[in-house]
Scaffold this motif. Structure first.
Motif, PDB file in Angstrom:
ATOM      1  N   VAL A  83      46.014  61.481  41.648  1.00  0.00           N
ATOM      2  CA  VAL A  83      45.970  60.817  40.337  1.00  0.00           C
ATOM      3  C   VAL A  83      47.031  59.721  40.274  1.00  0.00           C
ATOM      4  O   VAL A  83      46.755  58.606  39.824  1.00  0.00           O
ATOM      5  N   ALA A  84      48.232  60.010  40.726  1.00  0.00           N
ATOM      6  CA  ALA A  84      49.307  59.006  40.704  1.00  0.00           C
ATOM      7  C   ALA A  84      48.937  57.792  41.558  1.00  0.00           C
ATOM      8  O   ALA A  84      49.164  56.647  41.152  1.00  0.00           O
ATOM      9  N   ALA A  85      48.354  58.026  42.734  1.00  0.00           N
ATOM     10  CA  ALA A  85      47.946  56.917  43.600  1.00  0.00           C
ATOM     11  C   ALA A  85      46.853  56.082  42.929  1.00  0.00           C
ATOM     12  O   ALA A  85      46.869  54.853  42.988  1.00  0.00           O
ATOM     13  N   ALA A  86      45.913  56.746  42.258  1.00  0.00           N
ATOM     14  CA  ALA A  86      44.840  56.030  41.559  1.00  0.00           C
ATOM     15  C   ALA A  86      45.400  55.213  40.396  1.00  0.00           C
ATOM     16  O   ALA A  86      44.985  54.070  40.173  1.00  0.00           O
ATOM     17  N   GLN A  87      46.362  55.768  39.680  1.00  0.00           N
ATOM     18  CA  GLN A  87      46.973  55.036  38.563  1.00  0.00           C
ATOM     19  C   GLN A  87      47.719  53.798  39.053  1.00  0.00           C
ATOM     20  O   GLN A  87      47.614  52.724  38.436  1.00  0.00           O
ATOM     21  N   LEU A  88      48.463  53.921  40.142  1.00  0.00           N
ATOM     22  CA  LEU A  88      49.166  52.762  40.709  1.00  0.00           C
ATOM     23  C   LEU A  88      48.196  51.675  41.151  1.00  0.00           C
ATOM     24  O   LEU A  88      48.404  50.484  40.882  1.00  0.00           O
ATOM     25  N   LEU A  89      47.142  52.079  41.820  1.00  0.00           N
ATOM     26  CA  LEU A  89      46.142  51.126  42.278  1.00  0.00           C
ATOM     27  C   LEU A  89      45.468  50.436  41.097  1.00  0.00           C
ATOM     28  O   LEU A  89      45.296  49.212  41.092  1.00  0.00           O
ATOM     29  N   LEU A  90      45.117  51.208  40.084  1.00  0.00           N
ATOM     30  CA  LEU A  90      44.471  50.635  38.905  1.00  0.00           C
ATOM     31  C   LEU A  90      45.390  49.640  38.197  1.00  0.00           C
ATOM     32  O   LEU A  90      44.939  48.570  37.767  1.00  0.00           O
ATOM     33  N   GLU A  91      46.676  49.955  38.109  1.00  0.00           N
ATOM     34  CA  GLU A  91      47.628  49.017  37.505  1.00  0.00           C
ATOM     35  C   GLU A  91      47.657  47.694  38.270  1.00  0.00           C
ATOM     36  O   GLU A  91      47.692  46.625  37.656  1.00  0.00           O
ATOM     37  N   GLU A  92      47.620  47.760  39.604  1.00  0.00           N
ATOM     38  CA  GLU A  92      47.581  46.541  40.412  1.00  0.00           C
ATOM     39  C   GLU A  92      46.332  45.729  40.103  1.00  0.00           C
ATOM     40  O   GLU A  92      46.400  44.510  39.939  1.00  0.00           O
ATOM     41  N   TRP A  93      45.195  46.392  40.067  1.00  0.00           N
ATOM     42  CA  TRP A  93      43.937  45.695  39.794  1.00  0.00           C
ATOM     43  C   TRP A  93      43.950  45.055  38.404  1.00  0.00           C
ATOM     44  O   TRP A  93      43.517  43.919  38.238  1.00  0.00           O
ATOM     45  N   LEU A  94      44.446  45.799  37.419  1.00  0.00           N
ATOM     46  CA  LEU A  94      44.486  45.266  36.049  1.00  0.00           C
ATOM     47  C   LEU A  94      45.454  44.095  35.943  1.00  0.00           C
ATOM     48  O   LEU A  94      45.156  43.095  35.286  1.00  0.00           O
ATOM     49  N   ASP A  95      46.606  44.204  36.593  1.00  0.00           N
ATOM     50  CA  ASP A  95      47.585  43.109  36.572  1.00  0.00           C
ATOM     51  C   ASP A  95      47.016  41.832  37.191  1.00  0.00           C
ATOM     52  O   ASP A  95      47.437  40.734  36.845  1.00  0.00           O
ATOM     53  N   ALA A  96      46.056  41.967  38.098  1.00  0.00           N
ATOM     54  CA  ALA A  96      45.474  40.809  38.768  1.00  0.00           C
ATOM     55  C   ALA A  96      44.351  40.135  37.955  1.00  0.00           C
ATOM     56  O   ALA A  96      43.877  39.070  38.340  1.00  0.00           O
ATOM     57  N   LEU A  97      43.944  40.750  36.835  1.00  0.00           N
ATOM     58  CA  LEU A  97      42.894  40.142  36.008  1.00  0.00           C
ATOM     59  C   LEU A  97      43.486  39.001  35.188  1.00  0.00           C
ATOM     60  O   LEU A  97      44.345  39.235  34.335  1.00  0.00           O
ATOM     61  N   PRO A  98      43.024  37.771  35.408  1.00  0.00           N
ATOM     62  CA  PRO A  98      43.573  36.642  34.644  1.00  0.00           C
ATOM     63  C   PRO A  98      43.162  36.705  33.175  1.00  0.00           C
ATOM     64  O   PRO A  98      42.017  37.005  32.853  1.00  0.00           O
ATOM     65  N   GLY A  99      44.136  36.475  32.292  1.00  0.00           N
ATOM     66  CA  GLY A  99      43.849  36.449  30.865  1.00  0.00           C
ATOM     67  C   GLY A  99      43.495  37.802  30.271  1.00  0.00           C
ATOM     68  O   GLY A  99      42.845  37.875  29.230  1.00  0.00           O
ATOM     69  N   ARG A 100      43.951  38.874  30.903  1.00  0.00           N
ATOM     70  CA  ARG A 100      43.603  40.225  30.452  1.00  0.00           C
ATOM     71  C   ARG A 100      44.191  40.533  29.080  1.00  0.00           C
ATOM     72  O   ARG A 100      45.362  40.285  28.828  1.00  0.00           O
ATOM     73  N   HIS A 101      43.347  41.071  28.201  1.00  0.00           N
ATOM     74  CA  HIS A 101      43.834  41.660  26.953  1.00  0.00           C
ATOM     75  C   HIS A 101      42.914  42.818  26.587  1.00  0.00           C
ATOM     76  O   HIS A 101      41.711  42.781  26.817  1.00  0.00           O
ATOM     77  N   TYR A 102      43.530  43.856  26.060  1.00  0.00           N
ATOM     78  CA  TYR A 102      42.807  45.081  25.740  1.00  0.00           C
ATOM     79  C   TYR A 102      42.174  44.960  24.363  1.00  0.00           C
ATOM     80  O   TYR A 102      42.824  44.541  23.402  1.00  0.00           O
ATOM     81  N   GLN A 103      40.892  45.340  24.289  1.00  0.00           N
ATOM     82  CA  GLN A 103      40.161  45.287  23.026  1.00  0.00           C
ATOM     83  C   GLN A 103      38.806  45.967  23.205  1.00  0.00           C
ATOM     84  O   GLN A 103      38.462  46.377  24.307  1.00  0.00           O
ATOM     85  N   ASP A 104      38.044  46.060  22.112  1.00  0.00           N
ATOM     86  CA  ASP A 104      36.691  46.602  22.166  1.00  0.00           C
ATOM     87  C   ASP A 104      35.842  45.765  23.122  1.00  0.00           C
ATOM     88  O   ASP A 104      36.062  44.564  23.269  1.00  0.00           O
ATOM     89  N   ILE A 105      34.861  46.422  23.744  1.00  0.00           N
ATOM     90  CA  ILE A 105      33.903  45.726  24.593  1.00  0.00           C
ATOM     91  C   ILE A 105      32.487  46.153  24.199  1.00  0.00           C
ATOM     92  O   ILE A 105      32.313  47.094  23.420  1.00  0.00           O
ATOM     93  N   ALA A 106      31.497  45.480  24.763  1.00  0.00           N
ATOM     94  CA  ALA A 106      30.090  45.857  24.595  1.00  0.00           C
ATOM     95  C   ALA A 106      29.398  45.555  25.918  1.00  0.00           C
ATOM     96  O   ALA A 106      29.403  44.411  26.383  1.00  0.00           O
ATOM     97  N   ILE A 107      28.830  46.610  26.536  1.00  0.00           N
ATOM     98  CA  ILE A 107      28.268  46.461  27.879  1.00  0.00           C
ATOM     99  C   ILE A 107      26.852  47.026  27.959  1.00  0.00           C
ATOM    100  O   ILE A 107      26.483  47.923  27.202  1.00  0.00           O
ATOM    101  N   ALA A 108      26.086  46.493  28.893  1.00  0.00           N
ATOM    102  CA  ALA A 108      24.719  46.945  29.134  1.00  0.00           C
ATOM    103  C   ALA A 108      24.732  48.118  30.115  1.00  0.00           C
ATOM    104  O   ALA A 108      25.670  48.273  30.902  1.00  0.00           O
ATOM    105  N   PRO A 109      23.692  48.930  30.091  1.00  0.00           N
ATOM    106  CA  PRO A 109      23.588  50.020  31.062  1.00  0.00           C
ATOM    107  C   PRO A 109      23.649  49.497  32.498  1.00  0.00           C
ATOM    108  O   PRO A 109      23.177  48.393  32.788  1.00  0.00           O
ATOM    109  N   PHE A 110      24.237  50.305  33.391  1.00  0.00           N
ATOM    110  CA  PHE A 110      24.337  49.958  34.812  1.00  0.00           C
ATOM    111  C   PHE A 110      24.573  51.228  35.596  1.00  0.00           C
ATOM    112  O   PHE A 110      24.979  52.250  35.042  1.00  0.00           O
ATOM    113  N   GLU A 111      24.285  51.170  36.898  1.00  0.00           N
ATOM    114  CA  GLU A 111      24.525  52.309  37.793  1.00  0.00           C
ATOM    115  C   GLU A 111      25.064  51.811  39.126  1.00  0.00           C
ATOM    116  O   GLU A 111      24.565  50.836  39.669  1.00  0.00           O
ATOM    117  N   VAL A 112      26.088  52.492  39.614  1.00  0.00           N
ATOM    118  CA  VAL A 112      26.670  52.237  40.926  1.00  0.00           C
ATOM    119  C   VAL A 112      26.896  53.603  41.564  1.00  0.00           C
ATOM    120  O   VAL A 112      27.313  54.540  40.893  1.00  0.00           O
TER     121      VAL A 112
END
Length: 160
Positions: A83-112
């Motif tokens: 869990v700690a390794a996943a949290q660190l990795l996720l923080e790196e990915w989020l920090d790399a998103l340009p113009g990131r700000h947290y807020q409500d979203i609206a998304i279409a169905p998808f599967e991966v």
């Protein structure tokens, strides 16, 4: 019951949707989550329960663009470390998103699918639902493997 084409998801800074929002080029949903391969059953669940860092990206209209998913270990290997390794990795990915700000979203169905596990926002129906006059009509959208369920009145709130 009609399901909207895009499903609102409410940003809750102190709960399960604290890492969702918008960035340049669209929207994102990020989480640290455990998953099992689809159809798995057995007794040795600790060796099969894999922890992941997950970053789904969507365009402005909510259409799925891509997903970044990486396993960081199993519960048998050490849940706290995975869990700690996943949290660190996720923080790196989020920090790399340009113009990131947290807020409500609206998304279409998808599967991966990743390592045999389902990740996505999928329509679910209660096959036993007989009263179609009910407002919810026995349908909901389930976010896998996070276990968040979205349903009528489709206002971004979810059940776990």
């Amino acid at each position: 019951m009609s399901v909207p084409e895009v499903i609102p998801i409410q940003y809750l800074p102190d709960y399960r949707t604290r890492t969702i929002g918008r960035c340049e080029g669209g929207q994102f949903y990020a989480s640290v989550v455990a998953a099992f391969p689809e159809g798995w059953s057995g007794d040795d669940w600790q060796a099969v329960k894999r922890w992941h860092a997950v970053l789904h990206r969507f365009d402005e209209a909510g259409r799925h663009l891509d997903s970044r998913i990486r396993s960081t270990g199993t519960t048998a290997d050490g849940e706290k470390q995975a869990v700690a390794a996943a949290q660190l990795l996720l923080e790196e990915w989020l920090d790399a998103l340009p113009g990131r700000h947290y807020q409500d979203i609206a998304i279409a169905p998808f599967e991966v699918r990743f390592e045999g596990a389902l990740f996505g926002l999928v329509l679910e129906e209660d096959a036993d639902e007989e009263d179609e006059d009910e407002e919810d009509g026995g349908v909901w959208m389930e976010l896998y493997p996070d276990g968040l369920a979205f349903s009528f009145p489709w206002n971004g709130c979810y059940d776990t």
